[in-house]
Design a protein around this motif. Structure first.
Motif, mmCIF file in Angstrom:
data_model
loop_
_atom_site.group_PDB
_atom_site.id
_atom_site.type_symbol
_atom_site.label_atom_id
_atom_site.label_comp_id
_atom_site.label_asym_id
_atom_site.label_seq_id
_atom_site.Cartn_x
_atom_site.Cartn_y
_atom_site.Cartn_z
ATOM 1 N N THR A 45 -3.330 20.600 -15.420
ATOM 2 C CA THR A 45 -4.133 20.482 -14.207
ATOM 3 C C THR A 45 -4.089 19.056 -13.666
ATOM 4 O OG1 THR A 45 -5.606 22.206 -15.041
ATOM 5 C CG2 THR A 45 -6.441 20.845 -13.242
ATOM 6 N N GLY A 46 -4.192 18.076 -14.544
ATOM 7 C CA GLY A 46 -4.116 16.678 -14.115
ATOM 8 C C GLY A 46 -2.753 16.337 -13.539
ATOM 9 N N LEU A 47 -1.688 16.844 -14.159
ATOM 10 C CA LEU A 47 -0.335 16.607 -13.665
ATOM 11 C C LEU A 47 -0.139 17.241 -12.292
ATOM 12 C CD1 LEU A 47 2.504 15.502 -14.229
ATOM 13 C CD2 LEU A 47 3.028 17.690 -15.317
ATOM 14 N N ALA A 48 -0.645 18.468 -12.093
ATOM 15 C CA ALA A 48 -0.528 19.140 -10.799
ATOM 16 C C ALA A 48 -1.295 18.375 -9.719
ATOM 17 C CB ALA A 48 -1.042 20.572 -10.904
ATOM 18 N N ALA A 49 -2.465 17.859 -10.037
ATOM 19 C CA ALA A 49 -3.245 17.094 -9.066
ATOM 20 C C ALA A 49 -2.523 15.807 -8.679
ATOM 21 C CB ALA A 49 -4.628 16.785 -9.630
ATOM 22 N N VAL B 221 0.848 12.767 -4.583
ATOM 23 C CA VAL B 221 2.104 12.114 -4.225
ATOM 24 C C VAL B 221 2.751 12.814 -3.034
ATOM 25 C CG1 VAL B 221 4.450 11.647 -5.034
ATOM 26 C CG2 VAL B 221 2.507 11.141 -6.499
ATOM 27 N N VAL B 222 2.771 14.137 -3.044
ATOM 28 C CA VAL B 222 3.387 14.889 -1.943
ATOM 29 C C VAL B 222 2.618 14.662 -0.644
ATOM 30 C CG1 VAL B 222 3.822 17.227 -1.083
ATOM 31 C CG2 VAL B 222 4.460 16.615 -3.414
ATOM 32 N N VAL B 223 1.298 14.714 -0.681
ATOM 33 C CA VAL B 223 0.490 14.531 0.517
ATOM 34 C C VAL B 223 0.677 13.116 1.074
ATOM 35 C CG1 VAL B 223 -1.890 14.359 1.364
ATOM 36 C CG2 VAL B 223 -1.195 16.292 -0.041
ATOM 37 N N MET B 224 0.745 12.127 0.212
ATOM 38 C CA MET B 224 0.935 10.752 0.680
ATOM 39 C C MET B 224 2.311 10.564 1.312
ATOM 40 S SD MET B 224 -1.887 9.221 0.178
ATOM 41 C CE MET B 224 -1.507 7.510 0.323
ATOM 42 N N ASN B 225 3.334 11.226 0.778
ATOM 43 C CA ASN B 225 4.689 11.074 1.311
ATOM 44 C C ASN B 225 4.895 11.861 2.599
ATOM 45 O OD1 ASN B 225 5.577 9.278 -0.608
ATOM 46 N ND2 ASN B 225 6.230 10.900 -2.003
ATOM 47 N N LEU B 226 4.119 12.895 2.853
ATOM 48 C CA LEU B 226 4.249 13.684 4.067
ATOM 49 C C LEU B 226 3.416 13.123 5.209
ATOM 50 C CD1 LEU B 226 4.201 17.339 2.686
ATOM 51 C CD2 LEU B 226 6.181 16.000 3.430
ATOM 52 N N GLY B 227 2.804 11.989 5.026
ATOM 53 C CA GLY B 227 1.911 11.415 6.026
ATOM 54 C C GLY B 227 2.609 10.936 7.274
ATOM 55 N N GLY B 228 3.928 10.823 7.331
ATOM 56 C CA GLY B 228 4.639 10.363 8.517
ATOM 57 C C GLY B 228 4.971 8.883 8.413
ATOM 58 N N GLU B 229 5.329 8.327 9.555
ATOM 59 C CA GLU B 229 5.717 6.930 9.605
ATOM 60 C C GLU B 229 4.492 6.037 9.398
ATOM 61 O OE1 GLU B 229 8.728 5.457 9.963
ATOM 62 O OE2 GLU B 229 9.523 7.463 9.650
ATOM 63 N N PRO B 230 4.636 5.001 8.609
ATOM 64 C CA PRO B 230 3.496 4.094 8.425
ATOM 65 C C PRO B 230 3.301 3.248 9.678
ATOM 66 C CG PRO B 230 5.403 3.294 7.213
ATOM 67 C CD PRO B 230 5.763 4.636 7.773
ATOM 68 N N GLU B 231 2.092 2.838 9.921
ATOM 69 C CA GLU B 231 1.789 1.993 11.067
ATOM 70 C C GLU B 231 2.439 0.632 10.878
ATOM 71 O OE1 GLU B 231 -2.348 1.692 11.773
ATOM 72 O OE2 GLU B 231 -2.671 3.843 11.768
ATOM 73 N N THR B 232 2.786 0.021 11.999
ATOM 74 C CA THR B 232 3.371 -1.307 11.928
ATOM 75 C C THR B 232 2.283 -2.286 11.503
ATOM 76 O OG1 THR B 232 4.789 -0.701 13.770
ATOM 77 C CG2 THR B 232 4.636 -3.039 13.233
ATOM 78 N N PRO B 233 2.533 -3.067 10.464
ATOM 79 C CA PRO B 233 1.492 -3.990 10.018
ATOM 80 C C PRO B 233 1.264 -5.099 11.043
ATOM 81 C CG PRO B 233 3.507 -4.300 8.751
ATOM 82 C CD PRO B 233 3.715 -3.117 9.641
ATOM 83 N N VAL B 234 0.040 -5.474 11.201
ATOM 84 C CA VAL B 234 -0.330 -6.547 12.118
ATOM 85 C C VAL B 234 -0.172 -7.864 11.379
ATOM 86 C CG1 VAL B 234 -2.207 -7.506 13.493
ATOM 87 C CG2 VAL B 234 -1.948 -5.029 13.264
ATOM 88 N N PRO B 235 0.591 -8.815 11.953
ATOM 89 C CA PRO B 235 0.746 -10.089 11.258
ATOM 90 C C PRO B 235 -0.591 -10.834 11.199
ATOM 91 C CG PRO B 235 1.736 -10.203 13.433
ATOM 92 C CD PRO B 235 1.317 -8.783 13.212
ATOM 93 N N VAL B 236 -0.818 -11.450 10.080
ATOM 94 C CA VAL B 236 -2.058 -12.192 9.864
ATOM 95 C C VAL B 236 -1.763 -13.671 10.070
ATOM 96 C CG1 VAL B 236 -3.844 -12.771 8.194
ATOM 97 C CG2 VAL B 236 -2.868 -10.482 8.238
ATOM 98 N N VAL B 237 -2.527 -14.285 10.925
ATOM 99 C CA VAL B 237 -2.367 -15.716 11.176
ATOM 100 C C VAL B 237 -3.295 -16.435 10.226
ATOM 101 C CG1 VAL B 237 -2.580 -17.553 12.877
ATOM 102 C CG2 VAL B 237 -1.824 -15.275 13.586
ATOM 103 N N SER B 238 -2.732 -17.270 9.383
ATOM 104 C CA SER B 238 -3.544 -17.936 8.373
ATOM 105 C C SER B 238 -4.106 -19.261 8.864
ATOM 106 C CB SER B 238 -2.729 -18.153 7.104
ATOM 107 O OG SER B 238 -1.622 -18.976 7.401
#
Length: 138
Positions: A55-59, A64-81
């Motif tokens: 059950t733990g392995l299936a979860a 992992v599958v749900v995270m990978n099917l999320g689509g394209e990641p958002e473009t990260p916003v550059p942080v000005v330090s």
């Protein structure tokens, strides 16, 4: 301090701490009379462990599958330090005031310090009253 150490050793040698047979019998009877409050639970079957592992392995795989099917990641916003070197940030006026809560806390701290001094003086007077006069303190 040598006199004190010598006297303590002599006093320790005079102590006779023998356990009577009656007390030994009572201690052993008390130890044998102790029982567990609740019975020990039986161990779970190996089937339970297999089922919970699968059950733990299936979860984990589902996450992992749900995270990978999320689509394209958002473009990260550059942080000005830091600001650019040619401009500086305006300085804001900083006005600070002492909080009203510090007065009661300071009073409490002073009271605690006074209590500690009083306790230290009482302990010192108790120790002086217990020590025999022939012992030299070094």
């Amino acid at each position: 301090m040598d006199k004190l150490a010598k006297r303590l050793r002599e006093d320790a040698a005079d102590i006779d701490a023998a356990v009577s047979p009656e007390l030994d019998y009572r201690i052993r009877a008390s130890l044998k009379g102790v029982t567990q409050e609740r019975p020990v639970e039986p161990a779970r079957s190996p089937m339970f462990w297999w089922a919970s592992s699968l059950t733990g392995l299936a979860a984990a795989l589902l996450i992992v599958v749900v995270m990978n099917l999320g689509g394209e990641p958002e473009t990260p916003v550059p942080v000005v330090s830091s600001p650019p070197p040619d401009r500086s940030l305006p300085r804001l006026p900083l006005r600070t005031e002492a909080a009203m809560i510090t007065s009661p806390l300071q009073k409490e701290l002073d009271d605690l310090a006074a209590d500690l001094r009083k306790a230290r003086d009482e302990v010192a007077s108790d120790v002086e009253s217990v020590l025999p006069p022939e012992i030299d303190e070094e």
